[in-house]
Design a protein around this motif. Structure first.
Motif, short mmCIF file in Angstrom:
data_model
loop_
_atom_site.label_atom_id
_atom_site.label_comp_id
_atom_site.label_asym_id
_atom_site.label_seq_id
_atom_site.Cartn_x
_atom_site.Cartn_y
_atom_site.Cartn_z
N THR A 3 22.46 6.43 -44.37
CA THR A 3 21.99 5.28 -43.61
C THR A 3 21.20 4.36 -44.51
O THR A 3 20.87 4.70 -45.66
CB THR A 3 21.09 5.74 -42.44
N THR A 4 20.87 3.21 -43.99
CA THR A 4 20.09 2.23 -44.74
C THR A 4 18.73 2.82 -45.09
O THR A 4 18.20 2.61 -46.20
CB THR A 4 19.92 0.94 -43.92
N ASN A 5 18.15 3.60 -44.18
CA ASN A 5 16.85 4.22 -44.43
C ASN A 5 16.96 5.24 -45.56
O ASN A 5 16.07 5.32 -46.41
CB ASN A 5 16.35 4.88 -43.14
N ASP A 6 18.05 6.03 -45.59
CA ASP A 6 18.25 7.01 -46.66
C ASP A 6 18.37 6.32 -48.02
O ASP A 6 17.80 6.77 -49.02
CB ASP A 6 19.53 7.83 -46.41
N ALA A 8 17.14 3.39 -48.86
CA ALA A 8 15.83 2.82 -49.20
C ALA A 8 14.92 3.91 -49.75
O ALA A 8 14.19 3.69 -50.73
CB ALA A 8 15.21 2.14 -47.99
N GLN A 9 14.93 5.09 -49.13
CA GLN A 9 14.11 6.20 -49.61
C GLN A 9 14.56 6.64 -51.01
O GLN A 9 13.73 6.94 -51.87
CB GLN A 9 14.17 7.38 -48.63
#
Length: 100
Positions: A3-6, A8-9
Protein backbone atom coordinates in the motif's frame (compact mmCIF):
# COMPACT_ATOMS: atom_id res chain seq x y z
CA UNK A 1 0.37 -5.83 -2.76
CA UNK A 2 2.11 -2.93 -1.03
CA UNK A 3 0.00 0.00 0.00
CA UNK A 4 0.97 3.64 -0.18
CA UNK A 5 1.53 3.61 3.59
CA UNK A 6 3.89 0.59 3.29
CA UNK A 7 5.91 2.34 0.58
CA UNK A 8 6.14 5.53 2.66
CA UNK A 9 7.35 3.55 5.69
CA UNK A 10 9.93 1.74 3.56
CA UNK A 11 11.18 5.03 2.10
CA UNK A 12 11.47 6.56 5.58
CA UNK A 13 13.36 3.52 6.84
CA UNK A 14 15.77 3.65 3.91
CA UNK A 15 16.36 7.36 4.50
CA UNK A 16 17.17 6.69 8.18
CA UNK A 17 19.53 3.87 7.22
CA UNK A 18 21.31 6.05 4.66
CA UNK A 19 21.70 8.81 7.27
CA UNK A 20 23.15 6.37 9.83
CA UNK A 21 25.58 4.95 7.29
CA UNK A 22 26.72 8.41 6.26
CA UNK A 23 27.23 9.43 9.90
CA UNK A 24 29.19 6.26 10.72
CA UNK A 25 31.35 6.71 7.64
CA UNK A 26 32.07 10.36 8.49
CA UNK A 27 32.92 9.50 12.12
CA UNK A 28 35.71 7.11 11.15
CA UNK A 29 39.05 8.86 11.31
CA UNK A 30 40.79 8.61 7.99
CA UNK A 31 44.55 8.50 8.10
CA UNK A 32 46.20 11.40 6.35
CA UNK A 33 47.47 10.42 2.90
CA UNK A 34 51.16 9.75 2.85
CA UNK A 35 52.99 12.57 1.09
CA UNK A 36 54.70 11.48 -2.09
CA UNK A 37 58.40 12.13 -2.43
CA UNK A 38 59.43 14.72 -5.02
CA UNK A 39 59.53 13.19 -8.48
CA UNK A 40 62.92 12.74 -10.09
CA UNK A 41 61.70 12.09 -13.64
CA UNK A 42 59.06 14.15 -15.41
CA UNK A 43 57.14 13.73 -18.65
CA UNK A 44 58.10 15.92 -21.58
CA UNK A 45 54.92 17.94 -21.04
CA UNK A 46 55.73 18.47 -17.36
CA UNK A 47 59.30 19.49 -18.21
CA UNK A 48 57.89 21.99 -20.70
CA UNK A 49 55.60 23.40 -18.02
CA UNK A 50 58.55 23.78 -15.65
CA UNK A 51 60.48 25.62 -18.34
CA UNK A 52 57.48 27.71 -19.33
CA UNK A 53 57.50 26.43 -22.91
CA UNK A 54 54.97 24.57 -24.99
CA UNK A 55 54.70 20.84 -25.50
CA UNK A 56 55.89 20.98 -29.11
CA UNK A 57 58.95 23.04 -28.21
CA UNK A 58 59.79 20.65 -25.37
CA UNK A 59 59.62 17.65 -27.72
CA UNK A 60 61.75 19.52 -30.25
CA UNK A 61 64.42 20.18 -27.61
CA UNK A 62 64.39 16.49 -26.63
CA UNK A 63 64.61 15.39 -30.28
CA UNK A 64 67.58 17.70 -30.91
CA UNK A 65 69.36 16.53 -27.78
CA UNK A 66 69.44 19.98 -26.21
CA UNK A 67 67.24 18.70 -23.39
CA UNK A 68 68.55 15.36 -22.15
CA UNK A 69 65.99 12.60 -21.69
CA UNK A 70 65.82 8.88 -20.99
CA UNK A 71 63.60 6.10 -22.24
CA UNK A 72 61.86 3.72 -19.87
CA UNK A 73 60.22 1.16 -22.09
CA UNK A 74 58.04 3.22 -24.41
CA UNK A 75 58.06 6.24 -22.08
CA UNK A 76 60.24 9.32 -22.47
CA UNK A 77 61.21 11.05 -19.23
CA UNK A 78 63.35 14.06 -18.33
CA UNK A 79 65.22 14.34 -15.05
CA UNK A 80 64.82 17.42 -12.91
CA UNK A 81 68.60 17.87 -13.02
CA UNK A 82 68.51 17.88 -16.87
CA UNK A 83 65.89 20.63 -16.74
CA UNK A 84 68.04 22.65 -14.34
CA UNK A 85 71.15 22.14 -16.49
CA UNK A 86 69.29 23.21 -19.63
CA UNK A 87 68.00 26.34 -17.87
CA UNK A 88 71.53 27.14 -16.64
CA UNK A 89 72.86 26.82 -20.20
CA UNK A 90 70.12 29.15 -21.44
CA UNK A 91 70.99 31.71 -18.80
CA UNK A 92 74.71 31.43 -19.68
CA UNK A 93 73.85 31.82 -23.39
CA UNK A 94 75.42 28.48 -24.40
CA UNK A 95 72.56 27.15 -26.55
CA UNK A 96 71.51 28.02 -30.10
CA UNK A 97 67.90 28.72 -29.01
CA UNK A 98 68.02 32.29 -27.72
CA UNK A 99 65.03 33.89 -26.07
CA UNK A 100 63.34 36.49 -28.25
Amino acid sequence: MATTNDIAQLAAGLAQLAERLATEHADKARPAPRPLPPRVLLTVEEAGERLGIGRTTAYSLVRSGELESVRIGRLRRISVSAINEFAARLIAGDTPHQAA
